[in-house]
Enzyme design. Structure first.
Site, PDB file in Angstrom:
ATOM      1  N   TRP A 155       0.871  -1.190   0.000  1.00 47.83           N
ATOM      2  CA  TRP A 155       0.000   0.000   0.000  1.00 47.83           C
ATOM      3  C   TRP A 155       0.905   1.237   0.000  1.00 47.83           C
ATOM      4  O   TRP A 155       1.835   1.336   0.824  1.00 47.83           O
ATOM      5  CB  TRP A 155      -0.889  -0.046   1.255  1.00 47.83           C
ATOM      6  CG  TRP A 155      -1.761   1.155   1.452  1.00 47.83           C
ATOM      7  CD1 TRP A 155      -2.576   1.733   0.538  1.00 47.83           C
ATOM      8  CD2 TRP A 155      -1.917   1.905   2.667  1.00 47.83           C
ATOM      9  NE1 TRP A 155      -3.234   2.801   1.105  1.00 47.83           N
ATOM     10  CE2 TRP A 155      -2.842   2.927   2.406  1.00 47.83           C
ATOM     11  CE3 TRP A 155      -1.361   1.813   3.942  1.00 47.83           C
ATOM     12  CZ2 TRP A 155      -3.228   3.862   3.371  1.00 47.83           C
ATOM     13  CZ3 TRP A 155      -1.744   2.730   4.905  1.00 47.83           C
ATOM     14  CH2 TRP A 155      -2.674   3.737   4.617  1.00 47.83           C
ATOM     15  N   ASP A 191      -0.791  -5.380   9.415  1.00 47.12           N
ATOM     16  CA  ASP A 191      -1.729  -4.328   9.032  1.00 47.12           C
ATOM     17  C   ASP A 191      -3.004  -5.042   8.601  1.00 47.12           C
ATOM     18  O   ASP A 191      -3.012  -5.747   7.582  1.00 47.12           O
ATOM     19  CB  ASP A 191      -1.127  -3.505   7.878  1.00 47.12           C
ATOM     20  CG  ASP A 191      -2.062  -2.400   7.408  1.00 47.12           C
ATOM     21  OD1 ASP A 191      -3.194  -2.295   7.939  1.00 47.12           O
ATOM     22  OD2 ASP A 191      -1.666  -1.630   6.508  1.00 47.12           O
ATOM     23  N   LYS A 238     -13.204  -0.199   5.832  1.00 47.27           N
ATOM     24  CA  LYS A 238     -13.787  -1.030   4.763  1.00 47.27           C
ATOM     25  C   LYS A 238     -14.876  -1.955   5.293  1.00 47.27           C
ATOM     26  O   LYS A 238     -15.962  -2.007   4.734  1.00 47.27           O
ATOM     27  CB  LYS A 238     -12.698  -1.881   4.105  1.00 47.27           C
ATOM     28  CG  LYS A 238     -11.349  -1.244   4.023  1.00 47.27           C
ATOM     29  CD  LYS A 238     -11.237  -0.244   2.923  1.00 47.27           C
ATOM     30  CE  LYS A 238      -9.904   0.451   3.044  1.00 47.27           C
ATOM     31  NZ  LYS A 238      -9.461   1.078   1.845  1.00 47.27           N
TER      32      LYS A 238
HETATM   33  N1  KET Z   1      -3.682  -0.430   5.364  1.00 43.83           N
HETATM   34  C1  KET Z   1      -3.917  -0.815   4.097  1.00 43.83           C
HETATM   35  C2  KET Z   1      -3.237  -2.029   3.581  1.00 43.83           C
HETATM   36  C3  KET Z   1      -4.808  -0.067   3.311  1.00 43.83           C
HETATM   37  O1  KET Z   1      -5.037  -0.492   2.086  1.00 43.83           O
HETATM   38  C4  KET Z   1      -5.416   1.089   3.835  1.00 43.83           C
HETATM   39  C5  KET Z   1      -6.286   1.911   2.995  1.00 43.83           C
HETATM   40  C6  KET Z   1      -5.139   1.427   5.166  1.00 43.83           C
HETATM   41  C7  KET Z   1      -4.261   0.654   5.897  1.00 43.83           C
HETATM   42  C8  KET Z   1      -5.708   2.616   5.869  1.00 43.83           C
HETATM   43  O2  KET Z   1      -7.031   2.866   5.764  1.00 43.83           O
HETATM   44  P1  KET Z   1      -7.738   3.799   6.856  1.00 43.83           P
HETATM   45  O3  KET Z   1      -8.869   4.416   6.146  1.00 43.83           O
HETATM   46  O4  KET Z   1      -6.720   4.808   7.361  1.00 43.83           O
HETATM   47  O5  KET Z   1      -8.145   2.885   7.942  1.00 43.83           O
HETATM   48  N2  KET Z   1      -6.318   1.835   1.737  1.00 43.83           N
HETATM   49  C9  KET Z   1      -7.189   2.502   0.783  1.00 43.83           C
HETATM   50  C10 KET Z   1      -7.444   3.953   1.064  1.00 43.83           C
HETATM   51  C11 KET Z   1      -6.221   4.799   1.202  1.00 43.83           C
HETATM   52  O6  KET Z   1      -5.283   4.718   0.400  1.00 43.83           O
HETATM   53  O7  KET Z   1      -6.211   5.605   2.169  1.00 43.83           O
HETATM   54  C12 KET Z   1      -6.664   2.259  -0.624  1.00 43.83           C
HETATM   55  O8  KET Z   1      -5.620   1.622  -0.795  1.00 43.83           O
HETATM   56  O9  KET Z   1      -7.339   2.666  -1.581  1.00 43.83           O
END
Ligand code: KET
Length: 508
Positions: A236, A317, A353
């Site tokens: 990511w 994660d 998510k």
């Molecule tokens: N870890 C991974 C692997 C991940 O894909 C995301 C979010 C997060 C943590 C953090 O998400 P949060 O909303 O802070 O709990 N991924 C999606 C959104 C982004 O990039 O912020 C994405 O990859 O589209």
């Protein structure tokens, strides 16, 4: 005279003359003629001085704390490098920061334009596109078949409950809502996990997955100076930013093999083995982002073996619990396998998510320790790191999670809704594969799409091909060729297949 003016007035004492202080000196010379100037003039001068000082302090603190060492070391940031262009100088007399204000020269002249975010920047570009066929497969956010944002029914029910109860908006403790912390650790490790009874897990509510990762990175920076974090290649995009900004060194381990479009398991094991003893190994608990390729249970065992051998610390994660398989327990199996071995580990969680709480910023940081005593100390330090960063976390999302997980009926409904969301993504995945296979006459094998799991598909499209998807077809995706299937509908699969086939075969 107002309280503000009189305070300023009593604090005011003329500074020694300095050649760089033309403008302020001009005011001083006017000001020194006390008998002739009016009260209005004096107030104007004092306000000017106050504004100057505040602006200077803002500039100074920006250069000191908000910019990452990474940027500064790379020489990207030029703040304060030229007192004429930036317009501020430090006076010796009282250690105060003063400035000369030249007309039309911004104090922020040295701040360069930041590049758009590789993921969230895609949504910005999508919003600006006026074409009817546009499709946003950039960010990992669930949409309905009509491509509308989706608020889960259980979330609405939990919110109604909160309204009925008339809950207050008092500050939460630094570690967050106790009921949330209990629920989130139980969801992750399993409610009957002995770890929890033994109180060996330090859990603090975080600002979703990102904030929880950032908090853990700060803990590593403070208590494991020089320790390296190993991250998968690819990963990511924000992982690198998080560790850069926390000043934690990182390097990559092999993960994705483009030849097999699968896991480079041998490379992964070799790189984890090669890492300096006691490194942190960042692992995606399930639904690896961006590849959608997870190790098998047997491979997880082998990964745990080598991590234990090298005395590394696993750092999970978990952003997609429930979204990979549709089952919360199945998706937590990797974390539970490591925990059952008695290993100390980090786990960051997100509810963006699986409960669709993207904007509520709700998640948690869990540190599994070998003793209850260590867990108490670790938690105290996580709180100490959180307090000056954001003081305490927001309450709304925490209450939703606590209500959903804590109420057996809502919990059951949540699981059904999660299965529904995961099921819709699986259907779209199948339809995209079918469309590609039917339309592409080249004989290319698209079955890798079916093998990937979670929200995303890693299409294998390169940067130029991904750009063609956007420029020609108005399909928005990240430049690494990742598409979010959660943003795709069955109705758009054929169109997407046409775009992929054109980009794949006609753009090198
Ligand atoms: N870890 C991974 C692997 C991940 O894909 C995301 C979010 C997060 C943590 C953090 O998400 P949060 O909303 O802070 O709990 N991924 C999606 C959104 C982004 O990039 O912020 C994405 O990859 O589209």
């Amino acid at each position: 005279m107002s309280i503000l003016s009189s305070t300023l007035s009593s604090n005011y004492s003329p500074q020694p003359r300095s050649t760089q202080e033309h403008h302020r000196d001009l005011y001083i010379s006017v000001d020194s003629n006390a008998a002739s100037h009016s009260r209005a003039h004096r107030r104007q001068f004092l306000l000017f001085q106050m504004a100057s000082t505040m602006l200077s302090l803002a500039s100074a603190s920006a250069s000191a704390s908000s910019l990452s060492m990474h940027d500064t070391l790379k020489g990207k940031v030029k703040i304060g490098s030229n007192s004429l262009s930036t317009g501020f100088v430090k006076t010796k007399s009282f250690g105060r920061v003063s400035m000369s204000v030249a007309a039309n020269v911004s104090r922020f002249e040295g701040i360069t334009m930041a590049p758009p975010d590789p993921i969230l920047g895609v949504s910005e570009a999508f919003r600006a596109d006026t074409n009817d066929m546009k499709l946003n497969l950039g960010v990992g956010a669930y949409r309905t078949e009509e491509l509308q944002p989706y608020v889960l029914d259980v979330v609405k029910k939990a919110e109604n409950l909160m309204l009925q109860r008339g809950e207050n908006k008092e500050y939460l403790p630094i570690e967050g809502l106790a009921a949330f912390n209990k629920a989130t650790a139980e969801l992750l490790f399993g409610a009957d996990n002995p770890l929890l009874k033994e109180q060996r897990v330090a859990t603090v509510q975080g600002l979703s997955g990102t904030g929880s990762l950032r908090l853990a990175a700060a803990l590593i920076e403070r208590y494991f100076p020089g320790a390296k974090v190993l991250i998968s290649s690819p990963t990511w995009g924000n992982h690198k930013n998080i560790f850069n900004d926390a000043r934690v060194p990182w390097s990559e381990y092999r993960y994705y093999d483009p030849k097999t479009v699968g896991l480079d398991f041998e490379g992964m094991i070799a790189d984890i083995k090669d890492a300096p003893e006691g490194s942190f190994i960042l692992l995606h608990g399930c639904a690896h982002n961006p590849t959608g390729i997870d190790p098998t249970p047997d491979q997880w065992e082998k990964i745990a073996d080598v991590i234990q051998e090298k005395n590394h610390i696993p750092f999970f994660d978990v952003a997609y619990q429930g979204f990979a398989s549709g089952s919360l327990d199945t998706d937590a199996a990797s974390v539970r396998l490591f925990a059952a071995r008695g290993m100390e580990l980090f786990v960051a969680q997100s509810y963006s998510k699986n409960l669709g709480l993207y904007a509520e910023r709700i998640g948690a940081m869990n540190v599994v320790c070998s003793s209850a005593d260590a867990a108490v100390r670790v938690k105290s330090q996580l709180k100490r790191l959180a307090r000056p960063m954001y003081s305490n976390p927001p309450i709304h999302g925490a209450k939703i999670v606590a209500n959903v997980v804590g109420d057996p009926t809502l919990f059951k409904e949540w699981k059904a809704e999660m299965e529904m969301m995961a099921g819709r993504i699986k259907n779209v995945r199948q339809k995209l594969f079918d469309s590609l296979s039917a339309k592409d006459k080249s004989g290319k094998d698209w079955s890798f799409i079916l093998k990937q799991i979670g929200m995303f598909s890693f299409t294998g499209l390169n940067k130029a091909q991904s750009e063609n998807m956007t420029n020609k077809w108005h399909v928005y995706l990240t430049k690494d060729g990742r598409i979010s299937l959660a943003g795709l509908s069955l109705a758009k699969c054929e169109y997407l297949a046409d775009a992929i086939i054109d980009s794949f075969h006609n753009v090198s």
